[in-house]
Scaffold this motif. Structure first.
Motif, short mmCIF file in Angstrom:
data_model
loop_
_atom_site.label_atom_id
_atom_site.label_comp_id
_atom_site.label_asym_id
_atom_site.label_seq_id
_atom_site.Cartn_x
_atom_site.Cartn_y
_atom_site.Cartn_z
N LEU A 96 0.69 -1.36 0.08
CA LEU A 96 0.01 -0.01 0.15
C LEU A 96 0.89 1.20 0.03
CD1 LEU A 96 -2.70 1.69 0.29
CD2 LEU A 96 -2.49 1.22 2.79
N GLY A 97 1.82 1.18 0.72
CA GLY A 97 2.77 2.60 0.68
C GLY A 97 3.65 2.73 -0.52
N ASP A 98 3.94 1.54 -1.16
CA ASP A 98 4.39 1.70 -2.56
C ASP A 98 3.48 2.41 -3.24
OD1 ASP A 98 7.00 0.37 -1.58
OD2 ASP A 98 5.91 -1.60 -2.27
N ARG A 99 2.25 1.96 -3.64
CA ARG A 99 1.34 2.57 -4.19
C ARG A 99 1.15 3.78 -4.05
NH1 ARG A 99 -0.16 -2.92 -3.72
NH2 ARG A 99 -1.71 -2.49 -2.05
N LEU A 100 0.71 4.27 -2.81
CA LEU A 100 0.59 5.61 -2.35
C LEU A 100 1.77 6.44 -2.78
CD1 LEU A 100 -1.06 7.63 -0.78
CD2 LEU A 100 -0.06 6.81 1.22
N THR A 101 3.06 6.18 -2.46
CA THR A 101 4.16 6.82 -2.99
C THR A 101 4.10 7.11 -4.51
OG1 THR A 101 5.40 6.18 -1.30
CG2 THR A 101 6.45 6.97 -3.11
N ALA A 102 3.94 6.11 -5.31
CA ALA A 102 3.91 6.20 -6.61
C ALA A 102 2.72 6.93 -7.15
CB ALA A 102 3.75 4.70 -7.33
N ALA A 103 1.32 6.96 -6.83
CA ALA A 103 0.34 7.67 -7.02
C ALA A 103 0.76 9.28 -6.69
CB ALA A 103 -0.97 7.27 -6.45
N ARG A 104 1.23 9.51 -5.49
CA ARG A 104 1.58 10.71 -5.26
C ARG A 104 2.41 11.43 -5.99
NH1 ARG A 104 5.75 12.91 -2.76
NH2 ARG A 104 6.47 10.93 -1.92
N GLU A 105 3.56 10.63 -6.39
CA GLU A 105 4.54 11.17 -7.25
C GLU A 105 4.11 11.16 -8.54
OE1 GLU A 105 7.72 8.65 -6.82
OE2 GLU A 105 8.38 9.50 -4.84
N GLY A 106 3.21 10.57 -8.96
CA GLY A 106 2.53 10.72 -10.32
C GLY A 106 1.75 11.89 -10.45
N ALA A 107 0.96 12.20 -9.49
CA ALA A 107 0.31 13.45 -9.43
C ALA A 107 1.01 14.66 -9.15
CB ALA A 107 -0.66 13.38 -8.29
N GLY A 108 2.25 14.52 -8.84
CA GLY A 108 3.21 15.62 -8.87
C GLY A 108 3.11 16.50 -7.62
N LEU A 109 2.72 15.73 -6.45
CA LEU A 109 2.72 16.16 -5.30
C LEU A 109 3.98 15.84 -4.27
CD1 LEU A 109 -1.17 15.60 -4.77
CD2 LEU A 109 -0.09 17.63 -5.35
N SER A 110 4.28 17.06 -3.48
CA SER A 110 5.22 16.64 -2.23
C SER A 110 4.45 15.93 -1.17
CB SER A 110 5.95 17.78 -1.97
OG SER A 110 5.01 18.57 -1.35
N LEU A 111 5.27 15.51 -0.31
CA LEU A 111 4.57 15.00 1.03
C LEU A 111 4.05 16.09 1.72
CD1 LEU A 111 7.34 12.47 2.65
CD2 LEU A 111 5.04 11.80 2.04
N ASP A 112 4.43 17.36 1.68
CA ASP A 112 3.81 18.31 2.25
C ASP A 112 2.59 18.82 1.69
OD1 ASP A 112 5.97 18.81 4.20
OD2 ASP A 112 7.07 20.07 3.11
N ASP A 113 2.65 18.92 0.41
CA ASP A 113 1.46 19.21 -0.62
C ASP A 113 0.24 18.33 -0.26
OD1 ASP A 113 2.87 21.29 -1.81
OD2 ASP A 113 3.26 20.08 -3.54
N LEU A 114 0.53 16.96 -0.27
CA LEU A 114 -0.57 16.10 -0.03
C LEU A 114 -1.13 16.00 1.58
CD1 LEU A 114 -2.41 13.83 -1.11
CD2 LEU A 114 -0.70 12.15 -0.70
N ALA A 115 -0.05 16.03 2.63
CA ALA A 115 -0.62 16.16 3.58
C ALA A 115 -1.45 17.33 4.04
CB ALA A 115 0.67 16.42 4.77
N ASP A 116 -1.09 18.35 3.67
CA ASP A 116 -1.85 19.82 3.64
C ASP A 116 -3.33 19.58 3.08
OD1 ASP A 116 0.04 21.38 4.91
OD2 ASP A 116 0.63 22.27 3.03
N LYS A 117 -3.33 19.00 1.90
CA LYS A 117 -4.72 18.81 1.06
C LYS A 117 -5.59 17.69 1.98
CE LYS A 117 -3.39 19.53 -3.55
NZ LYS A 117 -4.20 19.71 -4.67
N LEU A 118 -4.83 16.70 2.74
CA LEU A 118 -5.71 15.72 3.30
C LEU A 118 -5.86 16.28 4.63
CD1 LEU A 118 -3.71 12.38 2.53
CD2 LEU A 118 -6.26 13.03 2.08
N GLY A 119 -5.06 17.28 5.14
CA GLY A 119 -5.32 17.73 6.72
C GLY A 119 -4.52 17.05 7.68
N VAL A 120 -3.69 16.18 7.34
CA VAL A 120 -3.03 15.31 8.14
C VAL A 120 -1.52 15.85 8.23
CG1 VAL A 120 -4.30 13.15 7.65
CG2 VAL A 120 -2.12 13.51 6.31
#
Length: 116
Positions: A13-37
């Motif tokens: 799951l972590g591998d797929r999550l990382t691949a999807a985040r990178e494929g969407a062009g988002l950094s960890l910070d960007d996605l965390a902000d969008k999710l509120g985590v």
């Protein structure tokens, strides 16, 4: 998914999550902000140290443009190579802009220093 460095049977799951985040062009910070985590929590998910609750799985699927089924199992619609290429181009453009701005700032500082 072999083109992403791992096979369907090996991806977590972590591998797929990382691949999807990178494929969407988002950094960890960007996605965390969008999710509120917290970034640390998202990093734990990507590192397979913890798993997101069901409510976050749905949000992640939508935000990252992958099917919930793919995110959970690796089957179905995952990130496409075109998405990764588009994200890489966008990141390169952002870096070029930052470099141009930094060069302008450096030139201004050098002028100030040269004129004392």
């Amino acid at each position: 998914m072999a083109d992403q460095g791992y096979g369907d049977d090996e991806a977590t799951l972590g591998d797929r999550l990382t691949a999807a985040r990178e494929g969407a062009g988002l950094s960890l910070d960007d996605l965390a902000d969008k999710l509120g985590v917290r970034v640390e929590k998202l990093s734990e998910w990507e590192g397979d140290q913890d798993e997101p609750r069901a409510v976050y799985m749905g949000r992640l699927s939508g935000m990252l443009g992958v099917s919930l089924r793919w995110l959970m199992t690796g089957e179905g619609s995952g990130p496409s190579a075109g998405d990764a290429l588009q994200a890489a181009r966008a990141e390169a453009a952002r870096l070029q802009q930052l470099l141009a701005e930094a060069t302008q700032r450096l030139n201004r500082l050098e002028e100030i220093l040269a004129n004392g």
